[in-house]
Design a protein around this motif. Structure first.
Motif, PDB file in Angstrom:
ATOM      1  N   LEU A   3       0.738  -1.213   0.006  1.00 35.87           N
ATOM      2  CA  LEU A   3      -0.173  -0.056   0.122  1.00 35.87           C
ATOM      3  C   LEU A   3       0.961   1.330  -0.064  1.00 35.87           C
ATOM      4  CD1 LEU A   3      -2.737  -0.948   2.533  1.00 35.87           C
ATOM      5  CD2 LEU A   3      -2.883  -1.166  -0.029  1.00 35.87           C
ATOM      6  N   THR A   4       1.937   1.329   0.678  1.00 41.04           N
ATOM      7  CA  THR A   4       2.664   2.308   0.970  1.00 41.04           C
ATOM      8  C   THR A   4       3.441   2.551  -0.690  1.00 41.04           C
ATOM      9  OG1 THR A   4       3.303   2.085   3.125  1.00 41.04           O
ATOM     10  CG2 THR A   4       5.090   3.456   1.839  1.00 41.04           C
ATOM     11  N   TYR A   5       4.099   1.355  -1.412  1.00 38.85           N
ATOM     12  CA  TYR A   5       4.647   1.514  -2.595  1.00 38.85           C
ATOM     13  C   TYR A   5       3.527   2.268  -3.640  1.00 38.85           C
ATOM     14  CZ  TYR A   5       8.147  -1.881  -0.865  1.00 38.85           C
ATOM     15  OH  TYR A   5       9.252  -2.162  -0.399  1.00 38.85           O
ATOM     16  N   LEU A   6       2.394   1.825  -3.251  1.00 40.85           N
ATOM     17  CA  LEU A   6       1.427   2.402  -4.306  1.00 40.85           C
ATOM     18  C   LEU A   6       0.959   3.896  -4.123  1.00 40.85           C
ATOM     19  CD1 LEU A   6      -1.470  -0.706  -4.124  1.00 40.85           C
ATOM     20  CD2 LEU A   6      -0.080   0.149  -6.267  1.00 40.85           C
ATOM     21  N   GLU A   7       1.177   4.128  -2.923  1.00 40.18           N
ATOM     22  CA  GLU A   7       0.902   5.591  -2.490  1.00 40.18           C
ATOM     23  C   GLU A   7       2.017   6.474  -3.101  1.00 40.18           C
ATOM     24  OE1 GLU A   7      -0.259   8.082   1.585  1.00 40.18           O
ATOM     25  OE2 GLU A   7       1.341   6.330   1.733  1.00 40.18           O
ATOM     26  N   GLU A   8       3.059   5.912  -2.962  1.00 39.95           N
ATOM     27  CA  GLU A   8       4.280   6.714  -3.498  1.00 39.95           C
ATOM     28  C   GLU A   8       4.432   6.865  -4.913  1.00 39.95           C
ATOM     29  OE1 GLU A   8       8.348   5.366  -2.169  1.00 39.95           O
ATOM     30  OE2 GLU A   8       7.630   4.594  -0.395  1.00 39.95           O
ATOM     31  N   GLY A   9       3.898   5.958  -5.670  1.00 40.07           N
ATOM     32  CA  GLY A   9       3.619   6.141  -7.155  1.00 40.07           C
ATOM     33  C   GLY A   9       2.429   7.066  -7.395  1.00 40.07           C
TER      34      GLY A   9
END
Length: 131
Positions: free
Chosen positions: A28-34
């Protein structure tokens, strides 16, 4: 702007759990960063949105030695205040590690409520529809 946006995200040591792969919650954090990078590039400045809904299908593990993943984002639907995106996490070998569908809402920080996309914002987002 292209119909597809990609953003590289580093895999951090703290992202890895006892099984030796990136913990599911970190995806979820990776998606948020993108997503933040997409909003910043599309609108400039700080991204002003809130997540209203997120669905994630986990497809493959990501291990720390891979060091980096790519988050791919495609605009699926543009509403008055909402934006629906398809988001994918890819390993360095371009294997799909996760697929997500995310509904965000444009947010007014001061009023603390949804705000419609401006005509200029709508034009930029409409140009990215596809995929």
């Amino acid at each position: 702007m292209d119909a597809m946006f990609e953003h590289a995200v580093n895999v951090r040591w703290r992202d890895v759990d006892a099984l030796g792969h990136v913990n599911h919650a970190v995806f979820l954090t990776y998606l948020e960063e993108g997503r933040d990078a997409f909003f910043a590039q599309t609108f400039g400045g700080e991204p002003d949105y809130v997540v209203a809904r997120i669905e994630v299908d986990l497809r493959a593990e990501v291990r720390y030695p891979e060091r980096r993943v790519t988050v791919r984002l495609e605009v699926e639907r543009l509403g008055t205040t909402s934006l629906t995106t398809r988001e994918t996490i890819l390993t360095p070998a371009r294997e799909v590690a996760a697929e997500a569908r995310v509904v965000t809402v444009r947010w007014d920080r001061r009023a603390r409520k949804p705000v419609p996309f401006s005509e200029a914002e709508r034009a930029r987002l409409t140009a990215t529809l596809g995929g």
